[in-house]
Design an enzyme around this catalytic site. Structure first.
Site, PDB file in Angstrom:
ATOM      1  N   HIS A 172       0.821  -1.208   0.000  1.00  0.00           N
ATOM      2  CA  HIS A 172       0.000   0.000   0.000  1.00  0.00           C
ATOM      3  C   HIS A 172       0.862   1.269   0.000  1.00  0.00           C
ATOM      4  O   HIS A 172       1.687   1.461   0.890  1.00  0.00           O
ATOM      5  CB  HIS A 172      -0.887   0.067   1.257  1.00  0.00           C
ATOM      6  CG  HIS A 172      -1.381  -1.254   1.747  1.00  0.00           C
ATOM      7  ND1 HIS A 172      -2.543  -1.835   1.303  1.00  0.00           N
ATOM      8  CD2 HIS A 172      -0.858  -2.122   2.648  1.00  0.00           C
ATOM      9  CE1 HIS A 172      -2.715  -2.996   1.912  1.00  0.00           C
ATOM     10  NE2 HIS A 172      -1.698  -3.190   2.725  1.00  0.00           N
ATOM     11  N   PHE A 173       0.668   2.122  -1.008  1.00  0.00           N
ATOM     12  CA  PHE A 173       1.204   3.493  -0.988  1.00  0.00           C
ATOM     13  C   PHE A 173       2.718   3.547  -0.752  1.00  0.00           C
ATOM     14  O   PHE A 173       3.207   4.413  -0.014  1.00  0.00           O
ATOM     15  CB  PHE A 173       0.501   4.333   0.086  1.00  0.00           C
ATOM     16  CG  PHE A 173      -0.991   4.382  -0.060  1.00  0.00           C
ATOM     17  CD1 PHE A 173      -1.600   5.263  -0.937  1.00  0.00           C
ATOM     18  CD2 PHE A 173      -1.800   3.529   0.690  1.00  0.00           C
ATOM     19  CE1 PHE A 173      -2.974   5.296  -1.074  1.00  0.00           C
ATOM     20  CE2 PHE A 173      -3.193   3.559   0.555  1.00  0.00           C
ATOM     21  CZ  PHE A 173      -3.772   4.446  -0.335  1.00  0.00           C
TER      22      PHE A 173
END
Length: 265
Positions: A172-173
């Site tokens: 994630h991210f």
């Protein structure tokens, strides 16, 4: 002080183990990544040539691209071998799925068995993706990315000139530039591996015996097997973490070598 590949990674089952030399520094594999990919035996697959997102879902089985219109897809966890494709009730062993909306932006591409590429992923070759890996919605792979087996390149995660060993996950991210993730590394959401010095010049790796020049102008981080980072962790250029080290959430890891089992807080 042991800064060789053998002290960071178990390469006994890694398909691309020849990229590493046991007694070298681990970042030296990054220096030869481009030549490794130039010489790689790329599979002969008729990838779509039209620019832009795939207009329809495709299934890769062996070296053939199949339209998904007459196929049944079970979207289970690819990293656990649960992505399954059937044709008239018969399982297509090892089939991979490229969902409509994914972008294949040129350059050679190798996709292993049981891989899922979700809508919105952007892949610019050369890129190698190992068996049972997931490239999730919004992932951005922008050249010279080597992804091992059962890996995750997750939502809004950018990867360039980087190596994932098996079971490494950046879910994630995250940002990974010029970096290596060892086996079973897990990055918390928002982890950033910075790869360029503000002051220019080759990135140095600080050690108790003095700095070592990496010979690389861009060099992010080396994470040995089973390293973990918390959410929003950041590493400075030239951060080298030994096996099973942990970077706590909202922490900036200082550049240099950190021994196995280090806790960065």
């Amino acid at each position: 002080m042991n800064l060789t590949n053998a002290s960071f990674f178990d390469l006994s089952h890694y398909v691309h183990a020849s990229l590493f030399v046991a007694e070298e520094y681990p970042w030296q594999a990054l220096a030869r990544l481009k030549s490794y990919m130039t010489e790689y035996p790329w599979p002969q697959i008729a990838w779509p040539q039209n620019p832009g997102p795939l207009p329809a879902t495709l299934v890769l089985h062996d070296t053939l691209l199949l339209a998904a219109t007459d196929l049944t897809i079970e979207f289970g966890d690819a990293t656990k071998g649960r992505l399954k494709v059937f044709r008239e009730g018969v399982l297509l062993e090892g089939a991979s799925v490229l969902m409509a909306g994914a972008v294949l932006a040129g350059g050679p591409l190798s996709i292993g068995k049981g891989v899922l590429v979700e809508s919105g992923a952007f892949i610019k070759g050369p890129v190698i993706i190992g068996d049972q890996s997931e490239i999730r919605q919004g992932a951005y792979l922008r050249g010279h990315c080597l992804v091992g087996a059962r890996c995750v390149v997750g939502h809004v995660t950018e990867v360039k000139h980087a190596i994932f060993l098996d079971d490494a996950k950046a879910g994630h991210f995250a940002y990974l530039g010029d970096s290596i993730l060892g086996n079973e590394v897990n990055l918390g959401a928002g982890t950033k591996l910075a790869n360029l010095r503000f002051t220019g010049g080759d990135v140095l790796v600080k050690t108790p015996d003095g700095p070592i020049s990496s010979g690389l102008r861009k060099f992010g981080a080396i994470f040995g097997d089973k390293v973990q980072t918390g959410c929003n962790a950041v590493t400075n250029p030239g951060t080298v973490l030994g096996k099973k080290s942990i970077v706590l959430p909202n922490t900036t890891a200082p550049s240099g070598w950190h021994t196995s089992n280090s806790l960065i807080r």
